[in-house]
Design an enzyme around this catalytic site. Structure first.
Site, PDB file in Angstrom:
ATOM      1  N   ARG A   1      10.700   9.816 -68.117  1.00  0.00           N
ATOM      2  CA  ARG A   1       9.054   9.350 -68.061  1.00  0.00           C
ATOM      3  C   ARG A   1       8.670  10.997 -67.961  1.00  0.00           C
ATOM      4  NH1 ARG A   1       4.673   5.827 -65.858  1.00  0.00           N
ATOM      5  NH2 ARG A   1       5.926   3.915 -66.779  1.00  0.00           N
TER       6      ARG A   1
ATOM      7  N   HIS B   1       6.955   3.613 -75.308  1.00  0.00           N
ATOM      8  CA  HIS B   1       6.912   2.586 -73.988  1.00  0.00           C
ATOM      9  C   HIS B   1       7.823   1.636 -74.486  1.00  0.00           C
ATOM     10  CE1 HIS B   1       7.037   2.183 -70.222  1.00  0.00           C
ATOM     11  NE2 HIS B   1       5.610   1.570 -70.383  1.00  0.00           N
TER      12      HIS B   1
ATOM     13  N   GLN C   1       8.923  -1.032 -72.795  1.00  0.00           N
ATOM     14  CA  GLN C   1       7.896  -2.753 -72.085  1.00  0.00           C
ATOM     15  C   GLN C   1       7.409  -2.947 -72.532  1.00  0.00           C
ATOM     16  OE1 GLN C   1       5.021  -1.945 -69.090  1.00  0.00           O
ATOM     17  NE2 GLN C   1       4.774  -3.691 -70.583  1.00  0.00           N
TER      18      GLN C   1
ATOM     19  N   ASP D   1      -4.389  -2.295 -73.254  1.00  0.00           N
ATOM     20  CA  ASP D   1      -3.850  -1.159 -72.630  1.00  0.00           C
ATOM     21  C   ASP D   1      -4.630  -0.016 -72.180  1.00  0.00           C
ATOM     22  OD1 ASP D   1      -2.184   0.813 -71.153  1.00  0.00           O
ATOM     23  OD2 ASP D   1      -1.363   1.787 -72.923  1.00  0.00           O
TER      24      ASP D   1
ATOM     25  N   CYS E   1      -0.144  -3.816 -69.504  1.00  0.00           N
ATOM     26  CA  CYS E   1       1.191  -3.217 -69.492  1.00  0.00           C
ATOM     27  C   CYS E   1       0.790  -2.765 -67.854  1.00  0.00           C
ATOM     28  CB  CYS E   1       1.701  -1.696 -70.262  1.00  0.00           C
ATOM     29  SG  CYS E   1       0.248  -0.529 -70.217  1.00  0.00           S
TER      30      CYS E   1
ATOM     31  N   ARG F   1       9.639  -6.573 -66.425  1.00  0.00           N
ATOM     32  CA  ARG F   1      10.340  -5.160 -66.806  1.00  0.00           C
ATOM     33  C   ARG F   1      11.259  -5.160 -66.020  1.00  0.00           C
ATOM     34  NH1 ARG F   1       6.822  -0.874 -67.581  1.00  0.00           N
ATOM     35  NH2 ARG F   1       8.994  -0.060 -68.106  1.00  0.00           N
TER      36      ARG F   1
HETATM   37  N1   CP Z   1       3.333  -0.341 -67.908  1.00  0.00           N
HETATM   38  C1   CP Z   1       3.745   0.956 -67.145  1.00  0.00           C
HETATM   39  O1   CP Z   1       4.681   1.324 -67.322  1.00  0.00           O
HETATM   40  O2   CP Z   1       3.971   1.248 -65.506  1.00  0.00           O
HETATM   41  P1   CP Z   1       4.119   2.167 -64.900  1.00  0.00           P
HETATM   42  O3   CP Z   1       3.307   3.267 -65.093  1.00  0.00           O
HETATM   43  O4   CP Z   1       3.606   1.790 -63.149  1.00  0.00           O
HETATM   44  O5   CP Z   1       5.331   1.807 -64.349  1.00  0.00           O
HETATM   45  N1  NVA Z   2      -0.956   3.873 -71.964  1.00  0.00           N
HETATM   46  C1  NVA Z   2       0.008   4.366 -70.587  1.00  0.00           C
HETATM   47  C2  NVA Z   2       0.827   3.193 -70.585  1.00  0.00           C
HETATM   48  C3  NVA Z   2       1.106   3.405 -68.737  1.00  0.00           C
HETATM   49  C4  NVA Z   2       2.031   2.454 -68.558  1.00  0.00           C
HETATM   50  C5  NVA Z   2      -0.783   5.822 -71.020  1.00  0.00           C
HETATM   51  O1  NVA Z   2       0.776   5.985 -71.273  1.00  0.00           O
HETATM   52  O2  NVA Z   2      -0.770   6.333 -69.591  1.00  0.00           O
END
Ligand code: CP
Ligand code: NVA
Length: 306
Positions: A102, A129, A132, A222, A262, A290
């Protein structure tokens, strides 16, 4: 050649279907109390630059259920700081079987993958993502029986989550509509990549959430301010003020439509509490998926004998 999953563009339509099929199969077995040790002794590293609940814990539990082990790597390993990424990636991938990352910048993950001897999986970047979107497709399929010719409406920022959803929809025959304010729509580079990958697929873009949501089988939103964009929060709150998914908007969707997010969510901003906590909300099933979708992905990517 080592296979990675940095973006769903890298998978063929059949491969996406296969991952979903494996995910459903492993989910069913798990619900029957069977935890198949398909990846005994395999080790997953999780290299995270941003916070996470779902991605981190669902990947860790998925790997453990499959008989493998996990190592969570935070800032202390010094990716991008203590040594060149080439050295970092070659060393890390000599220890572990798969790396979930990440990161803030998608290109940093591409660089890491280019030197990694083991599969690298994108656990969220600024651009995508993909894990997701796999779980989201699994959820819609469970709720609506099939994906083909269903309609997904996304309301809000055309961000990482929206981009991966669009690609997943293109690959699985789901119609995709998105409503975003000017300045927060998909960029031309993404749209032309999508067009090239799926010439017949149309992204229905508009500024009007009602237009996007009409007749939709899934309504998705989101956060307005993603991780790393906190300095823009005030300006984004104004830009998205008319883009909340609320009960009147949900009424325009198909009567059997589900609401998806998400998570984490901000009630009173991108979604009204009455919707996310209401009867059409499938966000908890989606979050649970997930784990199941990532099991399918790991089994496929690491070539488990299912
Ligand atoms: N939806 C998602 O990726 O959640 P987190 O940021 O908690 O991993
Ligand atoms: N769009 C959000 C998704 C988090 C799971 C971000 O990037 O923070």
């Amino acid at each position: 050649m080592t296979r990675h999953l940095l973006d769903l563009f890298e998978l063929s339509d059949e491969e996406v279907e296969r991952v979903l099929e494996l995910s459903s199969q492993l989910k069913l077995n798990y619900q029957r109390g069977i935890r198949q040790p398909l990846l005994p002794g395999r080790v997953m590293a999780l290299l995270f630059e941003k916070p996470s609940l779902r991605t981190r814990v669902s990947f860790e539990t998925a790997m453990m259920h499959l008989g493998g082990n996990t190592l969570f790597l935070g800032a202390d390993v010094g990716w991008g700081k203590r040594e060149p990424t080439a050295d970092f990636a070659r060393v890390l991938s000599s220890y572990v079987d798969v790396i979930v990352v990440r990161a803030f910048r998608h290109q940093d993950v591409e660089e890491l993958a280019s030197y990694s001897k083991r599969p690298v999986v994108n656990g969220l970047t600024d651009l995508a993502h993909p894990c997701q979107a796999l779980a989201d497709m699994l959820t819609i399929r469970e709720l609506h029986g099939s994906l083909r010719d269903r309609r997904l409406a996304y309301v809000g920022d055309a961000n990482n989550v929206a981009a991966s959803l669009a690609v997943a929809c293109a690959k699985l025959g789901v119609r995709f509509a998105i409503a975003s304010p000017a300045g927060y729509r998909f960029d031309d580079a993404f749209l032309s990549r999508l067009k090239q990958a799926k010439p017949g697929f149309e992204v229905e873009q508009s500024a009007d959430p009602r237009e996007a949501v009409r007749g939709a089988h899934a309504v998705y939103t989101d956060v307005w301010t993603s991780m790393g964009q906190e300095a823009e929060r005030e300006i984004r709150m104004k830009a998205f003020a008319n883009y909340q998914v609320d009960a009147p908007l949900m009424k325009l969707a198909d009567p059997a439509a589900c609401f998806l997010h998400c998570l984490p969510a901000h009630r009173g901003e991108e979604v009204a509490a009455a919707v996310i906590d209401g009867p059409q909300s499938a966000v908890l099933q989606q979050a649970e998926n997930r784990m199941h979708a990532q099991k399918g992905l790991l089994a496929w990517l690491l070539d488990a004998k299912v």
